[in-house]
Scaffold this active site. Structure first.
Site, PDB file in Angstrom:
ATOM      1  N   ALA A 115       0.769  -1.249   0.000  1.00  0.00           N
ATOM      2  CA  ALA A 115       0.000   0.000   0.000  1.00  0.00           C
ATOM      3  C   ALA A 115       0.800   1.299   0.000  1.00  0.00           C
ATOM      4  O   ALA A 115       0.250   2.349  -0.348  1.00  0.00           O
ATOM      5  CB  ALA A 115      -0.931   0.005   1.204  1.00  0.00           C
ATOM      6  N   ALA A 116       2.052   1.260   0.418  1.00  0.00           N
ATOM      7  CA  ALA A 116       2.780   2.529   0.590  1.00  0.00           C
ATOM      8  C   ALA A 116       3.125   3.160  -0.767  1.00  0.00           C
ATOM      9  O   ALA A 116       3.399   2.431  -1.716  1.00  0.00           O
ATOM     10  CB  ALA A 116       4.070   2.272   1.372  1.00  0.00           C
ATOM     11  N   PRO A 117       3.086   4.478  -0.879  1.00  0.00           N
ATOM     12  CA  PRO A 117       2.831   5.485   0.158  1.00  0.00           C
ATOM     13  C   PRO A 117       1.354   5.791   0.398  1.00  0.00           C
ATOM     14  O   PRO A 117       1.043   6.739   1.117  1.00  0.00           O
ATOM     15  CB  PRO A 117       3.549   6.713  -0.406  1.00  0.00           C
ATOM     16  CG  PRO A 117       3.431   6.573  -1.895  1.00  0.00           C
ATOM     17  CD  PRO A 117       3.502   5.094  -2.164  1.00  0.00           C
ATOM     18  N   GLY A 118       0.479   5.021  -0.205  1.00  0.00           N
ATOM     19  CA  GLY A 118      -0.933   5.192   0.134  1.00  0.00           C
ATOM     20  C   GLY A 118      -1.778   5.901  -0.904  1.00  0.00           C
ATOM     21  O   GLY A 118      -2.912   6.282  -0.619  1.00  0.00           O
ATOM     22  N   GLY A 119      -1.242   6.064  -2.113  1.00  0.00           N
ATOM     23  CA  GLY A 119      -2.011   6.749  -3.171  1.00  0.00           C
ATOM     24  C   GLY A 119      -3.351   6.067  -3.414  1.00  0.00           C
ATOM     25  O   GLY A 119      -4.401   6.718  -3.421  1.00  0.00           O
ATOM     26  N   LYS A 120      -3.295   4.751  -3.592  1.00  0.00           N
ATOM     27  CA  LYS A 120      -4.544   4.052  -3.938  1.00  0.00           C
ATOM     28  C   LYS A 120      -5.394   3.824  -2.691  1.00  0.00           C
ATOM     29  O   LYS A 120      -6.611   3.921  -2.758  1.00  0.00           O
ATOM     30  CB  LYS A 120      -4.235   2.763  -4.685  1.00  0.00           C
ATOM     31  CG  LYS A 120      -3.522   3.092  -5.976  1.00  0.00           C
ATOM     32  CD  LYS A 120      -3.228   1.950  -6.857  1.00  0.00           C
ATOM     33  CE  LYS A 120      -2.316   2.392  -7.990  1.00  0.00           C
ATOM     34  NZ  LYS A 120      -0.917   2.685  -7.579  1.00  0.00           N
TER      35      LYS A 120
ATOM     36  N   ASP B   7       2.263  -3.001   4.202  1.00  0.00           N
ATOM     37  CA  ASP B   7       3.474  -2.855   3.405  1.00  0.00           C
ATOM     38  C   ASP B   7       4.591  -3.561   4.157  1.00  0.00           C
ATOM     39  O   ASP B   7       4.546  -3.672   5.386  1.00  0.00           O
ATOM     40  CB  ASP B   7       3.845  -1.389   3.157  1.00  0.00           C
ATOM     41  CG  ASP B   7       4.684  -1.220   1.900  1.00  0.00           C
ATOM     42  OD1 ASP B   7       4.141  -0.910   0.833  1.00  0.00           O
ATOM     43  OD2 ASP B   7       5.923  -1.444   1.981  1.00  0.00           O
TER      44      ASP B   7
ATOM     45  N   ASP C 184       4.063  -8.962   4.985  1.00  0.00           N
ATOM     46  CA  ASP C 184       4.653  -9.411   3.726  1.00  0.00           C
ATOM     47  C   ASP C 184       3.555 -10.094   2.914  1.00  0.00           C
ATOM     48  O   ASP C 184       3.014 -11.129   3.328  1.00  0.00           O
ATOM     49  CB  ASP C 184       5.791 -10.392   4.049  1.00  0.00           C
ATOM     50  CG  ASP C 184       6.447 -10.927   2.791  1.00  0.00           C
ATOM     51  OD1 ASP C 184       5.855 -10.811   1.697  1.00  0.00           O
ATOM     52  OD2 ASP C 184       7.561 -11.473   2.920  1.00  0.00           O
TER      53      ASP C 184
ATOM     54  N   CYS D  51       2.625  -0.646 -12.441  1.00  0.00           N
ATOM     55  CA  CYS D  51       2.952   0.497 -13.306  1.00  0.00           C
ATOM     56  C   CYS D  51       4.063   0.060 -14.265  1.00  0.00           C
ATOM     57  O   CYS D  51       4.970   0.816 -14.565  1.00  0.00           O
ATOM     58  CB  CYS D  51       3.331   1.735 -12.499  1.00  0.00           C
ATOM     59  SG  CYS D  51       4.697   1.491 -11.368  1.00  0.00           S
TER      60      CYS D  51
END
Ligand code: SAM
Length: 440
Positions: free
Chosen positions: A257-262, A280, A307, A378
């Site tokens: 999840a980091a840095p948490g955009g989604k 994360d 993990d 990405c």
């Protein structure tokens, strides 16, 4: 220290220690007083890093024995050539004199070499900038400054025209794109704030919370950063939350999840109601999710260290959806990471695809029947995208693909009925996403 010297020292540091320029540079320019100076240092550093291969090709024609030069001098030549070839706004005398001056202060004995190379470039510009290479891959790799292996794969995968489009996109300076935090302000009200500050922008018609800032504006110059009115996020990345399209009050897992955009976008779509467990593997990066959620006024995200290859959910947690936004080669976002193209390898792509499959397989076990699992990257490499998904489906017949929402089709961003696949430059950065549903 003059500005060129700062750029040269940064380039040496990035090359020597594989440092991330986007982390290093803000600290180095913090003490520069003028905004123009900061912009110039960033433009020159990023530009040289992107155009490294072309600059070295030109330098190779001008130098007899490059291997004998210290890294500072090699990078001074790159910096000089970049200004002379790419930066029309820098007068020739300033480009040469300031660069030579930086060399004089640090490697006095090489002043003549650098001066000679740069002056020779001016005299022999046409011959030096002509790429005398007949092989198509090698030619494109030099002309658009990318590793040959990357160009070769994209030519095989996407053909000549598309490959050139990708290469060009990666070399341009992409606009800042932001997601308006609709938990705090409506898109209309935020756009009014931008207008009040005379900031040029374009609202995305298909993503009302998405805004592209036109022209050079720093993040902190935008209205409402500290108040959490927006989050910097590329358009392609914003599509991923819509693949899940979570209901308010649903329970979700964001496994990487980091840095948490989604995570924060998902929380926004849920109206800050329900719960998202954001995992994360890196404790330091987990903090970034907390900071971002706090700034944006989101309180439904629980950050947990974990993990994804062997994640266990807290007792009693039965998720409606899971997002696997896996670590990837990042070949879709090279335009924003100037040094990244030189730090990747083809072997890494294959290794990553095995890791990604491991993550996806483990997460699939945590989902109850009827649950939704979204896989995204990405990367634009098929091995990391369709390859992982097809491999997964072969081994897990209890999962099926689900079509993305209708409006994705209208935008022409769905390939083979199921895959959101954006190549760099089609809308913004390159992204991939797919929805999987667990049947039983
Ligand atoms: C593509 S980034 C995620 C971006 C994030 N979803 C966002 O939108 O801001 C991948 C993340 O996966 C994390 N990661 C790598 N391996 C992991 C693992 N085995 N388990 C959990 N997280 C992992 C990395 O630390 C990185 O933060």
């Amino acid at each position: 220290m003059n500005l060129r010297e700062l750029v040269i020292k940064t380039l040496v540091e990035v090359e020597k220690n594989n440092s991330y320029v986007n982390l290093l540079l803000p600290k180095l320019i913090a003490n520069l007083g003028k905004k123009e100076d900061k912009d110039f240092v960033v433009e020159l550093t990023y530009g040289v890093l992107k155009q490294l291969k072309l600059l070295d090709y030109m330098a190779g024609k001008l130098l007899k024995k490059r291997s004998k030069l210290p890294p500072f001098v090699i990078n001074a030549i790159r910096v000089g050539l970049y200004q002379l070839y790419f930066l029309d706004k820098v007068p020739t005398y300033a480009a040469i004199n300031e660069t030579v001056e930086a060399v004089k202060r640090n490697y006095r004995g090489f002043t003549g070499v650098v001066n000679g190379v740069l002056r020779n470039f001016i005299r022999r510009r046409e011959e030096i900038t002509k790429i005398d290479v007949s092989d198509e891959v090698e030619y494109l790799a030099i002309a658009y400054s990318h590793p040959e292996w990357m160009v070769k794969r994209w030519l095989n995968q996407y053909g000549y025209t598309k490959t050139v489009e990708i290469l060009k996109y990666n070399n341009h300076q992409p606009n800042l794109t932001l997601r308006i935090n609709t938990l705090k302000i409506s898109p209309k009200a935020y756009c009014d704030l931008l207008n009040e500050k005379n900031i040029n922008f374009k609202q995305l018609p298909y993503l009302p919370e998405g805004v592209v800032i036109l022209g050079k504006v720093g993040v902190k110059e935008l209205p409402g950063y500290d108040e959490g009115l927006f989050y910097i996020q590329d358009t392609g990345s914003m599509f991923i939350a819509y693949l899940i399209n979570p209901e308010p009050n649903s329970v979700g897992i964001d496994a990487c999840a980091a840095p948490g955009g989604k995570s924060t976008h998902l929380a926004q779509l849920m109206g800050n109601k329900g719960i998202i467990y954001a995992f994360d593997v890196h404790p330091g990066r987990l903090k970034l999710i907390e900071e971002n959620a706090h700034r944006l006024g989101i309180n439904i995200i629980r950050c947990l260290l974990g993990d994804a290859t062997r994640l266990k959910l807290p007792d009693g947690v039965n998720p409606n959806w899971i997002l696997a936004d896996v670590p990837c080669s990042g070949t879709g976002v090279l335009a924003r990471k100037p040094d990244a193209r030189w730090q990747k390898s083809e072997e890494e792509i294959i290794k990553l695809s095995q890791y990604q499959l491991e993550i996806l397989t483990n997460l699939s076990k945590l989902l109850p029947p009827e649950g939704i699992l979204v896989y995204s990257t990405c990367s634009i490499e098929p091995e990391e995208n369709e390859g992982v998904v097809e491999n997964f489906l072969r081994k897990n017949p209890n999962f099926v693909l689900v079509k993305p929402p209708e409006w994705f089709f209208n935008l022409g961003i769905v390939k083979n009925n199921y895959y959101l696949r954006l190549l760099p430059g089609e809308i913004g950065d390159g992204f991939f996403g797919v929805i999987l549903k667990k049947l039983c």
